[in-house]
Scaffold this motif. Structure first.
Motif, PDB file in Angstrom:
ATOM      1  N   ILE A 292       6.286   5.442   7.667  1.00  0.00           N
ATOM      2  CA  ILE A 292       5.627   4.594   6.666  1.00  0.00           C
ATOM      3  C   ILE A 292       4.162   4.999   6.503  1.00  0.00           C
ATOM      4  O   ILE A 292       3.647   5.077   5.383  1.00  0.00           O
ATOM      5  N   LEU A 293       3.477   5.272   7.616  1.00  0.00           N
ATOM      6  CA  LEU A 293       2.068   5.654   7.544  1.00  0.00           C
ATOM      7  C   LEU A 293       1.875   7.012   6.871  1.00  0.00           C
ATOM      8  O   LEU A 293       0.884   7.228   6.161  1.00  0.00           O
ATOM      9  N   SER A 294       2.824   7.935   7.074  1.00  0.00           N
ATOM     10  CA  SER A 294       2.656   9.297   6.571  1.00  0.00           C
ATOM     11  C   SER A 294       3.137   9.488   5.134  1.00  0.00           C
ATOM     12  O   SER A 294       2.839  10.511   4.521  1.00  0.00           O
ATOM     13  N   ASP A 295       3.867   8.514   4.600  1.00  0.00           N
ATOM     14  CA  ASP A 295       4.421   8.640   3.250  1.00  0.00           C
ATOM     15  C   ASP A 295       3.721   7.644   2.327  1.00  0.00           C
ATOM     16  O   ASP A 295       3.906   6.434   2.445  1.00  0.00           O
ATOM     17  N   GLY A 296       2.908   8.166   1.415  1.00  0.00           N
ATOM     18  CA  GLY A 296       2.170   7.298   0.505  1.00  0.00           C
ATOM     19  C   GLY A 296       3.057   6.443  -0.372  1.00  0.00           C
ATOM     20  O   GLY A 296       2.661   5.355  -0.813  1.00  0.00           O
ATOM     21  N   GLY A 297       4.282   6.891  -0.626  1.00  0.00           N
ATOM     22  CA  GLY A 297       5.207   6.108  -1.447  1.00  0.00           C
ATOM     23  C   GLY A 297       5.737   4.878  -0.750  1.00  0.00           C
ATOM     24  O   GLY A 297       6.391   4.041  -1.385  1.00  0.00           O
ATOM     25  N   LEU A 298       5.470   4.762   0.553  1.00  0.00           N
ATOM     26  CA  LEU A 298       5.955   3.606   1.321  1.00  0.00           C
ATOM     27  C   LEU A 298       4.840   2.617   1.656  1.00  0.00           C
ATOM     28  O   LEU A 298       5.019   1.767   2.520  1.00  0.00           O
ATOM     29  N   HIS A 299       3.711   2.738   0.959  1.00  0.00           N
ATOM     30  CA  HIS A 299       2.581   1.846   1.248  1.00  0.00           C
ATOM     31  C   HIS A 299       2.604   0.604   0.366  1.00  0.00           C
ATOM     32  O   HIS A 299       1.572   0.155  -0.123  1.00  0.00           O
ATOM     33  N   SER A 300       3.781   0.031   0.179  1.00  0.00           N
ATOM     34  CA  SER A 300       3.932  -1.200  -0.607  1.00  0.00           C
ATOM     35  C   SER A 300       3.999  -2.382   0.346  1.00  0.00           C
ATOM     36  O   SER A 300       4.202  -2.212   1.556  1.00  0.00           O
ATOM     37  N   PRO A 301       3.827  -3.617  -0.166  1.00  0.00           N
ATOM     38  CA  PRO A 301       3.877  -4.803   0.710  1.00  0.00           C
ATOM     39  C   PRO A 301       5.137  -4.888   1.552  1.00  0.00           C
ATOM     40  O   PRO A 301       5.082  -5.273   2.726  1.00  0.00           O
ATOM     41  N   MET A 302       6.286  -4.530   0.967  1.00  0.00           N
ATOM     42  CA  MET A 302       7.544  -4.588   1.714  1.00  0.00           C
ATOM     43  C   MET A 302       7.469  -3.769   2.992  1.00  0.00           C
ATOM     44  O   MET A 302       7.902  -4.212   4.069  1.00  0.00           O
ATOM     45  N   TYR A 303       6.888  -2.558   2.903  1.00  0.00           N
ATOM     46  CA  TYR A 303       6.838  -1.674   4.062  1.00  0.00           C
ATOM     47  C   TYR A 303       5.697  -2.042   5.004  1.00  0.00           C
ATOM     48  O   TYR A 303       5.741  -1.700   6.192  1.00  0.00           O
ATOM     49  N   VAL A 304       4.690  -2.724   4.502  1.00  0.00           N
ATOM     50  CA  VAL A 304       3.648  -3.256   5.393  1.00  0.00           C
ATOM     51  C   VAL A 304       4.257  -4.310   6.316  1.00  0.00           C
ATOM     52  O   VAL A 304       4.036  -4.311   7.534  1.00  0.00           O
ATOM     53  N   PHE A 305       5.044  -5.218   5.727  1.00  0.00           N
ATOM     54  CA  PHE A 305       5.714  -6.230   6.539  1.00  0.00           C
ATOM     55  C   PHE A 305       6.729  -5.589   7.484  1.00  0.00           C
ATOM     56  O   PHE A 305       6.883  -6.026   8.632  1.00  0.00           O
ATOM     57  N   LEU A 306       7.413  -4.552   7.020  1.00  0.00           N
ATOM     58  CA  LEU A 306       8.358  -3.845   7.888  1.00  0.00           C
ATOM     59  C   LEU A 306       7.625  -3.208   9.066  1.00  0.00           C
ATOM     60  O   LEU A 306       8.116  -3.258  10.208  1.00  0.00           O
ATOM     61  N   SER A 307       6.458  -2.632   8.821  1.00  0.00           N
ATOM     62  CA  SER A 307       5.656  -2.059   9.909  1.00  0.00           C
ATOM     63  C   SER A 307       5.274  -3.124  10.931  1.00  0.00           C
ATOM     64  O   SER A 307       5.358  -2.899  12.145  1.00  0.00           O
TER      65      SER A 307
END
Length: 313
Positions: free
Chosen positions: A50-65
């Motif tokens: 998630i940190l290395s892929d800019g396409g995954l920097h959405s709220p959904m993936y922040v909560f997943l992190s």
């Protein structure tokens, strides 16, 4: 009642692991070791992707992190102590270490349940308010939600320190588990634990009632919105974005509810079953969450596959 910290320094607890099944401890530990390894390998890998892929920097993936970080910490909080008990018969734990573990077990469990609620809200906004998704779930909003979840855990579990420290301990403190928690420490004392029981039950009811109410309300609106979509393909895609979250919630709430009900009302259930249920409840979600999101989320699955292929080359 004042707490005598000096006396508590000399209090120790004996963890029984899985009482009645001591000769099978090494066998019992095998599946929990697998759960632990899956958690400490899979969860950091998800965060790294998630940190290395800019396409995954959405709220959904922040909560997943936030979810997988909580999972990793929960596994690290419980598994080493559990394996020490089951493998090396290292059962004695001093009061300070036991109470710290108690705090983090409960705090991280509250964090996980809270993050799952936040993820339900995220799915509600994404499906019911798609055009306003970025405007509603901004960086500051996500930060405030995360801070509220942390503070909720701190304030809900904080009184447990005093509630266990105020109790008298008479030299035969035995816990029928391989880790420390609030009621196990209280029941190991020789004092009146009524207040501990009432606080734990009220705390549980209020938290679970709030969490489940928000999740049910969110998915009520989600289902209503999805059913209004014009095409079957659109409905399937919308439900697909929620499927991972529903799976993860199932792994957390179903075993958790069963374990808590068995602990509160199943007085005739053998201690060994209680011990195994509690370990499964706490160790299975950290193992399953990265597997579910890794398999069902295309972006994460593709990135893992690329890393695997790069490693082979």
């Amino acid at each position: 009642m004042f707490v005598n910290i000096t006396e508590l320094r000399w209090v120790t607890f004996t963890l029984l692991g899985v009482p009645g099944l001591e000769r099978f401890h090494s066998v019992i530990s095998a599946p929990f070791l697998v759960m632990f390894l899956c958690s400490v390998i899979g969860n950091p890998l998800i965060v790294l992707i998630i940190l290395s892929d800019g396409g995954l920097h959405s709220p959904m993936y922040v909560f997943l992190s936030l979810l997988v970080i909580t999972d990793s910490m929960l596994s690290l909080c419980i598994a080493p102590q559990m394996l020490a008990v089951l493998w090396m018969n290292s059962r004695v734990v001093v009061f300070s270490r036991c109470v710290i573990q108690m705090y983090f077990v409960h705090f991280l469990t509250y964090m996980e349940s809270g993050v799952l609620v936040a993820m339900a809200f995220d799915r509600y906004v994404a499906i019911c308010q798609p055009l306003r998704y970025s405007a509603i779930l901004t960086g500051p909003v996500i930060t405030r939600i995360s801070l509220v979840l942390v503070l909720r855990g701190v304030f809900m579990i904080g009184p447990c320190f005093y509630l266990v420290a105020r109790l008298p301990y008479c030299g035969h403190e035995v816990i029928s588990k391989s880790y420390c928690d609030h009621m196990s420490m209280a029941e190991a004392s020789c004092g009146n634990t009524t207040i501990n029981g009432i606080y734990g039950l009220v705390q549980l009811i209020l938290t679970m009632a709030f969490n489940i109410s928000v999740v049910i309300l969110s998915y009520r609106f989600i289902i209503k919105a999805v059913l209004k979509l014009p095409s079957k393909e659109a409905r399937s895609k919308a439900f697909g974005t929620c499927s991972s979250h529903v799976c993860v919630m199932s792994f957390f709430y179903i075993p958790g509810s069963f374990t808590l009900l068995a602990y509160r009302f199943g007085k005739r259930i053998p201690p060994s079953i209680h011990s195994l249920l509690s370990l499964t409840y706490l160790q299975m979600p950290p193992m399953m969450n990265p597997l579910v999101y890794g398999v069902r989320t295309r972006q994460i699955r593709d990135r893992v596959w690329k890393l695997f292929r790069k490693g082979k080359n």
